[in-house]
Design a protein around this motif. Structure first.
Motif, PDB file in Angstrom:
ATOM      1  N   MET A 186       1.154   4.215  -2.749  1.00 55.79           N
ATOM      2  CA  MET A 186       0.837   5.614  -2.492  1.00 55.79           C
ATOM      3  C   MET A 186       1.971   6.560  -2.870  1.00 55.79           C
ATOM      4  O   MET A 186       1.740   7.763  -2.991  1.00 55.79           O
ATOM      5  CB  MET A 186       0.468   5.820  -1.023  1.00 55.79           C
ATOM      6  CG  MET A 186      -0.836   5.183  -0.649  1.00 55.79           C
ATOM      7  SD  MET A 186      -2.147   5.401  -1.860  1.00 55.79           S
ATOM      8  CE  MET A 186      -2.771   6.969  -1.360  1.00 55.79           C
TER       9      MET A 186
ATOM     10  N   VAL B 165       0.837  -1.200   0.000  1.00 52.02           N
ATOM     11  CA  VAL B 165       0.000   0.000   0.000  1.00 52.02           C
ATOM     12  C   VAL B 165       0.874   1.252   0.000  1.00 52.02           C
ATOM     13  O   VAL B 165       0.640   2.205  -0.756  1.00 52.02           O
ATOM     14  CB  VAL B 165      -0.949  -0.003   1.212  1.00 52.02           C
ATOM     15  CG1 VAL B 165      -1.647   1.337   1.353  1.00 52.02           C
ATOM     16  CG2 VAL B 165      -1.966  -1.102   1.078  1.00 52.02           C
TER      17      VAL B 165
ATOM     18  N   PHE C   5      -7.799  15.466  -2.357  1.00 51.31           N
ATOM     19  CA  PHE C   5      -8.428  14.633  -1.329  1.00 51.31           C
ATOM     20  C   PHE C   5      -8.763  15.473  -0.098  1.00 51.31           C
ATOM     21  O   PHE C   5      -9.897  15.470   0.388  1.00 51.31           O
ATOM     22  CB  PHE C   5      -7.466  13.493  -0.976  1.00 51.31           C
ATOM     23  CG  PHE C   5      -7.791  12.774   0.291  1.00 51.31           C
ATOM     24  CD1 PHE C   5      -8.895  11.947   0.369  1.00 51.31           C
ATOM     25  CD2 PHE C   5      -6.983  12.913   1.407  1.00 51.31           C
ATOM     26  CE1 PHE C   5      -9.187  11.280   1.541  1.00 51.31           C
ATOM     27  CE2 PHE C   5      -7.269  12.253   2.581  1.00 51.31           C
ATOM     28  CZ  PHE C   5      -8.373  11.435   2.653  1.00 51.31           C
TER      29      PHE C   5
ATOM     30  N   ILE D 240      -2.293   2.439  11.154  1.00 54.26           N
ATOM     31  CA  ILE D 240      -2.719   3.825  10.925  1.00 54.26           C
ATOM     32  C   ILE D 240      -2.309   4.269   9.522  1.00 54.26           C
ATOM     33  O   ILE D 240      -3.119   4.808   8.754  1.00 54.26           O
ATOM     34  CB  ILE D 240      -2.109   4.771  11.986  1.00 54.26           C
ATOM     35  CG1 ILE D 240      -2.696   4.468  13.353  1.00 54.26           C
ATOM     36  CG2 ILE D 240      -2.372   6.227  11.622  1.00 54.26           C
ATOM     37  CD1 ILE D 240      -2.028   5.232  14.479  1.00 54.26           C
ATOM     38  N   VAL D 241      -1.040   4.001   9.183  1.00 58.86           N
ATOM     39  CA  VAL D 241      -0.559   4.421   7.865  1.00 58.86           C
ATOM     40  C   VAL D 241      -1.396   3.779   6.768  1.00 58.86           C
ATOM     41  O   VAL D 241      -1.843   4.445   5.826  1.00 58.86           O
ATOM     42  CB  VAL D 241       0.939   4.071   7.709  1.00 58.86           C
ATOM     43  CG1 VAL D 241       1.367   4.266   6.267  1.00 58.86           C
ATOM     44  CG2 VAL D 241       1.771   4.939   8.617  1.00 58.86           C
ATOM     45  N   VAL D 242      -1.626   2.494   6.918  1.00 57.91           N
ATOM     46  CA  VAL D 242      -2.389   1.802   5.880  1.00 57.91           C
ATOM     47  C   VAL D 242      -3.813   2.331   5.810  1.00 57.91           C
ATOM     48  O   VAL D 242      -4.382   2.481   4.727  1.00 57.91           O
ATOM     49  CB  VAL D 242      -2.328   0.282   6.140  1.00 57.91           C
ATOM     50  CG1 VAL D 242      -3.682  -0.347   6.108  1.00 57.91           C
ATOM     51  CG2 VAL D 242      -1.425  -0.370   5.143  1.00 57.91           C
TER      52      VAL D 242
ATOM     53  N   LEU E  39      -7.709   5.054   2.890  1.00 54.81           N
ATOM     54  CA  LEU E  39      -8.793   6.027   2.931  1.00 54.81           C
ATOM     55  C   LEU E  39      -8.705   6.965   1.726  1.00 54.81           C
ATOM     56  O   LEU E  39      -9.705   7.243   1.077  1.00 54.81           O
ATOM     57  CB  LEU E  39      -8.694   6.835   4.227  1.00 54.81           C
ATOM     58  CG  LEU E  39     -10.004   7.278   4.839  1.00 54.81           C
ATOM     59  CD1 LEU E  39     -10.786   6.062   5.284  1.00 54.81           C
ATOM     60  CD2 LEU E  39      -9.726   8.195   6.020  1.00 54.81           C
ATOM     61  N   VAL E  40      -7.474   7.452   1.452  1.00 51.30           N
ATOM     62  CA  VAL E  40      -7.288   8.335   0.295  1.00 51.30           C
ATOM     63  C   VAL E  40      -7.730   7.605  -0.970  1.00 51.30           C
ATOM     64  O   VAL E  40      -8.523   8.129  -1.765  1.00 51.30           O
ATOM     65  CB  VAL E  40      -5.818   8.778   0.180  1.00 51.30           C
ATOM     66  CG1 VAL E  40      -5.620   9.619  -1.062  1.00 51.30           C
ATOM     67  CG2 VAL E  40      -5.387   9.538   1.404  1.00 51.30           C
ATOM     68  N   GLY E  41      -7.229   6.373  -1.113  1.00 52.44           N
ATOM     69  CA  GLY E  41      -7.562   5.601  -2.312  1.00 52.44           C
ATOM     70  C   GLY E  41      -9.052   5.360  -2.421  1.00 52.44           C
ATOM     71  O   GLY E  41      -9.664   5.585  -3.466  1.00 52.44           O
TER      72      GLY E  41
ATOM     73  N   VAL F 280      -4.856   5.416   6.592  1.00 54.24           N
ATOM     74  CA  VAL F 280      -4.861   6.729   5.931  1.00 54.24           C
ATOM     75  C   VAL F 280      -4.727   6.562   4.421  1.00 54.24           C
ATOM     76  O   VAL F 280      -5.492   7.144   3.635  1.00 54.24           O
ATOM     77  CB  VAL F 280      -3.710   7.605   6.478  1.00 54.24           C
ATOM     78  CG1 VAL F 280      -3.581   8.870   5.647  1.00 54.24           C
ATOM     79  CG2 VAL F 280      -3.943   7.948   7.928  1.00 54.24           C
ATOM     80  N   MET F 281      -3.763   5.728   4.029  1.00 52.32           N
ATOM     81  CA  MET F 281      -3.498   5.563   2.599  1.00 52.32           C
ATOM     82  C   MET F 281      -4.688   4.937   1.882  1.00 52.32           C
ATOM     83  O   MET F 281      -5.081   5.355   0.800  1.00 52.32           O
ATOM     84  CB  MET F 281      -2.259   4.696   2.396  1.00 52.32           C
ATOM     85  CG  MET F 281      -1.001   5.302   2.949  1.00 52.32           C
ATOM     86  SD  MET F 281      -0.555   6.800   2.076  1.00 52.32           S
ATOM     87  CE  MET F 281       0.000   7.842   3.370  1.00 52.32           C
TER      88      MET F 281
ATOM     89  N   LEU G 185       4.332  11.015   3.772  1.00 46.17           N
ATOM     90  CA  LEU G 185       4.375   9.793   4.579  1.00 46.17           C
ATOM     91  C   LEU G 185       4.899   8.585   3.803  1.00 46.17           C
ATOM     92  O   LEU G 185       5.831   7.917   4.265  1.00 46.17           O
ATOM     93  CB  LEU G 185       2.987   9.539   5.166  1.00 46.17           C
ATOM     94  CG  LEU G 185       2.890   8.583   6.349  1.00 46.17           C
ATOM     95  CD1 LEU G 185       3.838   8.989   7.446  1.00 46.17           C
ATOM     96  CD2 LEU G 185       1.471   8.558   6.888  1.00 46.17           C
TER      97      LEU G 185
END
Lengths: 447, 338
Positions: free
Chosen positions: A223, A219, A234, B41-43, B48-50, B45-46, A260
């Motif tokens: 990103m 992931v 976004f 958390i990182v996953v 969520l954006v996607g 957020v990422m 990030l």
């Protein structure tokens, strides 16, 4: 392998010091103070330089260059209706290659001709790119000099905001201090969000390999492909959806979304470079995972992690598009990231140069120079810290380590012999020892 | 040292591998939980954006239907919108950029890795890496104020002499025989934007290529030279085959970057909403420039349409980046170990 078995006190220097101090030389088999910097057996072999310059090649180069320029001048000024500087350069370069090839072919075989031509082409491609890149920096700097206060110095550019400067005001009014403040606030918030989260995630990826961490890594890698403007869009969509206003915090969030993955990815690469022998040694000594991470993995990779963060920061500072969508440009100071629009250096540059006023365009260039200077400073710091790979120490760090293990050595020996162990050295005492004393004294933990 | 045997045999019973069990103590369990939650958390957020992009974008795609891919105009409020023009515009800019960036970065990488004097090398490497960190707005400024006027004669020359045979260089409405023709028809074109983006991506591309070139095995290099190869012979037979993955991967990464570039393109190009394959002519467009142009004062539906365009860009960049990282990773495998 012999140096592992060899005991430290066999080294002349240690014995000598023991004799001076009048200390009975205990032979502790457990400790070994390393006094030299070891070269690992697996150190990469150095590349030997095979470059040779022959005078005949240089003569051919100069000759064909002169001939090419001469022929092109004749063509341009007398023979053909050609014009333009760029065309002149291109045509003469073509002639130059042709002449150089022919000249070389008189004396050399075909592979050599090809080699010389390739060498010339590679040199010129590199020269062209470096020239273009230099011209980017130099052109921007030259045009930015005036608002920056060169040759006539106005400090206002660094101290004031634009709220008092009208469109027709000269460069002695108004400045970009508000943008500097905005950039600093935004990047601070972004770093507060990014650094702990990013490094923690990178540690998770390297220390707990498994199906979930592989998913996380995929992931994150996906990103990094997210175009920065989409990250901004976004956050903008969220702002619109929840009826919020644009603010510095929103811009910081957009920068975080962009930064990030970059930080996680490069920190992950750095952490994976930590030699597993070090980690396994810590585990073998009985350290738990978290102690290994805290005392071995992260300190070993510290310089690399710092570089990862700083380079991520440089990217985040320079990014215009996410800030454009989320911050809202202002012309005045705003110290509160949670309310009201805020601006940043790249965004201010962008708003300045969209203006038709010449003074605004000049200010735009000035702002761009401030931004570039910021990025260059960050980059230089990153280079200074991160020049070394994990586990490689500077001479000073090496000395400090040697000193530390020497103290341990003395402590062990003192305990073995039943004498009072040396006192712990206070930081102040250590500082005093760093200053050379007039009377020559040996620095040992005993004094 | 004692000679060691792989297998210790005691009393005729061979000592095979034992199963190890480890007990996780409390601080360790807490640490594992913290690390795992950081990753989560990182996953989140990422993703969520996607997901957000996907859901909001899908709304618009569903409304537009297949016209989303064919339609050239961009007017979401009247329901007539599609990414044909902007998407192809993005591709044209990226292709122009790669056309210039590939030889430049290849030559620079090869020069730094093979030709540059040993003492100059660290300086050149730092310079190129630093240029990769320079903000894109600076490149945009340079392109807009410095390069545009400089490139117009070249554009004119290309349109006059190469345009008639090579359609992408043809410019409608330009008559080479008209002495009063203004060169402004060549300004703000895909060509200029492409060159600026090329300079922007060339440092990163060249940096990746150089890293791979420098890893080419020493033994084979010197072997080639010892067999009598010229330097160029050595490069073509050892360095380039070894660094092929880096060349392709670096180029693809540069392509990915040039697809997503916003500000420089937005500054230089004058936006049009038709497919514009004549790259020398004024006007062009890209998805990111479209977003920067239209996000402001957009209605909710327009934003979702922009999201859809962003989604298309994201997917293309994603595919290219994954391809690039796979190729680069494969080319490096086996050369780095513990």
């Amino acid at each position: 392998m012999t140096d592992v078995i060899e005991r430290p006190n066999a080294h002349g220097s240690d014995d000598e010091r023991d004799a001076v101090d009048g200390e009975p030389a205990a032979r502790s088999p457990r400790t070994w103070t390393r006094t030299d910097t070891p070269t690992p057996a697996s150190a990469p072999e150095l590349r030997r330089s095979t470059a040779t310059i022959r005078s005949i090649d240089v003569i051919r180069l100069i000759g064909s260059a002169l001939a090419a320029v001469a022929l092109t001048s004749w063509l341009f000024f007398y023979a053909l209706p050609l014009e333009g500087e760029l065309g002149f350069v291109l045509v003469s370069y073509g002639f130059f290659l042709l002449f150089f090839g022919i000249l070389t072919a008189f004396d050399e075989n075909r592979p050599t001709v090809r080699d010389r031509l390739a060498s010339v082409v590679m040199h010129s491609l590199a020269f062209l790119l470096l020239l273009a890149l230099f011209s980017v920096v130099v052109y921007t700097t030259l045009r930015g000099l005036e608002p920056l206060g060169i040759p006539t110095f106005f400090p206002n550019f660094y101290l004031e905001d634009m709220s008092n400067a009208g469109p027709l005001d000269g460069l002695d009014r108004g400045g970009v201090a508000h943008a500097i403040v905005g950039t600093l606030i935004m990047i601070t918030i972004a770093l507060i969000l990014t650094v702990p989260l990013g490094i923690l995630t990178a540690v998770f990826l390297t220390e707990y390999p498994g199906r979930f961490s592989r998913f996380v890594r995929t992931v994150v890698e996906a990103m990094t492909a997210l175009p920065s403007i989409v990250a901004g869009l976004f956050v903008y969509a969220i702002i619109v959806q929840f009826g919020l206003t644009r603010s510095g915090f929103a811009a910081a969030c957009a920068i975080t979304v962009m930064m990030l993955p970059i930080v996680v990815r490069s920190a992950d690469v750095v952490l994976r470079l930590v030699p597993s022998s070090l980690k396994e040694a810590a585990r073998a000594l009985g350290a738990s995972t978290w102690r290994t991470v805290w005392t071995v993995t992260i300190p070993t990779a510290r310089s690399g992690l710092t570089t990862a963060v700083i380079l991520g920061t440089a990217r985040g500072i320079g990014e215009t598009s996410p800030v454009l969508l989320t911050a809202g440009a202002t012309t005045f100071f705003n110290f509160n990231p949670f309310s009201g629009p805020m601006t940043s250096l790249p965004l201010t540059t962008f708003t300045f140069i969209k203006s038709p006023e010449l003074n605004f365009i000049a200010r735009g260039f000035g702002t761009a120079v401030v931004l570039m200077a910021l990025v260059v400073i960050l980059f230089v710091i990153a280079r200074a810290i991160g020049g070394r790979g994990p586990g490689q120490l500077s001479a000073r760090q090496q000395r400090a380590r040697t000193q530390a293990s020497r103290i341990d050595d003395y402590r062990f020996r003192a305990r073995e012999l039943g004498i009072t162990p040396p006192q712990a050295v206070s930081p102040f005492e250590r500082l005093k020892r760093l200053i050379p004393m007039p009377a020559r004294r040996r620095v040992t933990p005993h004094d | 040292m004692e000679p060691r045997t792989d297998r210790i045999v005691i009393d005729g019973v061979s000592d095979g591998p034992r199963t190890l069990s480890s007990v996780v103590d409390r601080p360790d369990a807490v640490f594992r939980w913290i690390a795992r939650s950081g990753g989560t958390i990182v996953v989140t957020v990422m993703t969520l954006v996607g997901l957000f992009l996907l859901i909001r974008g899908f709304e618009a795609i569903q409304f537009a239907g297949p016209a989303f891919v064919i339609e050239q105009a961009w007017d979401p409020n009247s329901g007539k919108f599609g990414i044909a023009a902007v998407f192809l515009g993005t591709v044209f800019i990226a292709l122009t950029a790669i056309f210039f960036a590939l030889p430049l970065s290849f030559g620079t990488a090869l020069y730094i890795s093979e030709y540059a004097p040993q003492r100059l090398k660290p300086f050149l490497i730092t310079t190129v890496d630093l240029m990769a960190a320079i903000p894109s707005i600076v490149y945009g400024l340079w392109g807009f104020f410095f390069l545009s006027p400089l490139i117009l004669p070249l554009s004119q020359w290309l349109a006059t002499y190469i345009g008639p045979w090579f359609p992408p260089f043809a410019v409608a409405g330009f008559d080479p025989n008209d002495p009063l023709a203004t060169p402004t028809i060549f300004s703000a074109s895909t060509f200029i934007a492409g060159i600026v983006v090329a300079l922007m991506v060339a440092p990163i591309t060249s940096s990746i290529m150089r890293e791979v070139f420098q890893q080419a095995p020493l033994g084979e290099r010197e072997g080639a030279l010892a067999l009598g190869a010229t330097k160029w012979g050595m490069i073509t037979s050892v360095v380039i085959p070894y660094g092929r993955g880096g060349i392709i991967g670096g180029t693809m990464l540069g392509l990915g970057r040039s697809l997503g570039e916003t500000i420089a393109v937005f500054l230089i190009i004058s936006p049009v909403f038709v497919i514009q394959p004549q790259i020398l002519e004024k006007g062009g467009n890209s998805i990111s420039a479209l977003i920067a142009l239209r996000y402001n004062e957009a209605s909710a539906f327009e934003i979702s349409a922009l999201m859809a365009a962003g989604l298309a860009l994201f997917i293309v960049t994603l595919i290219i980046n994954f391809g690039a990282s796979t190729i680069v990773a494969r080319s490096r495998s086996g050369s780095v170990g513990d």
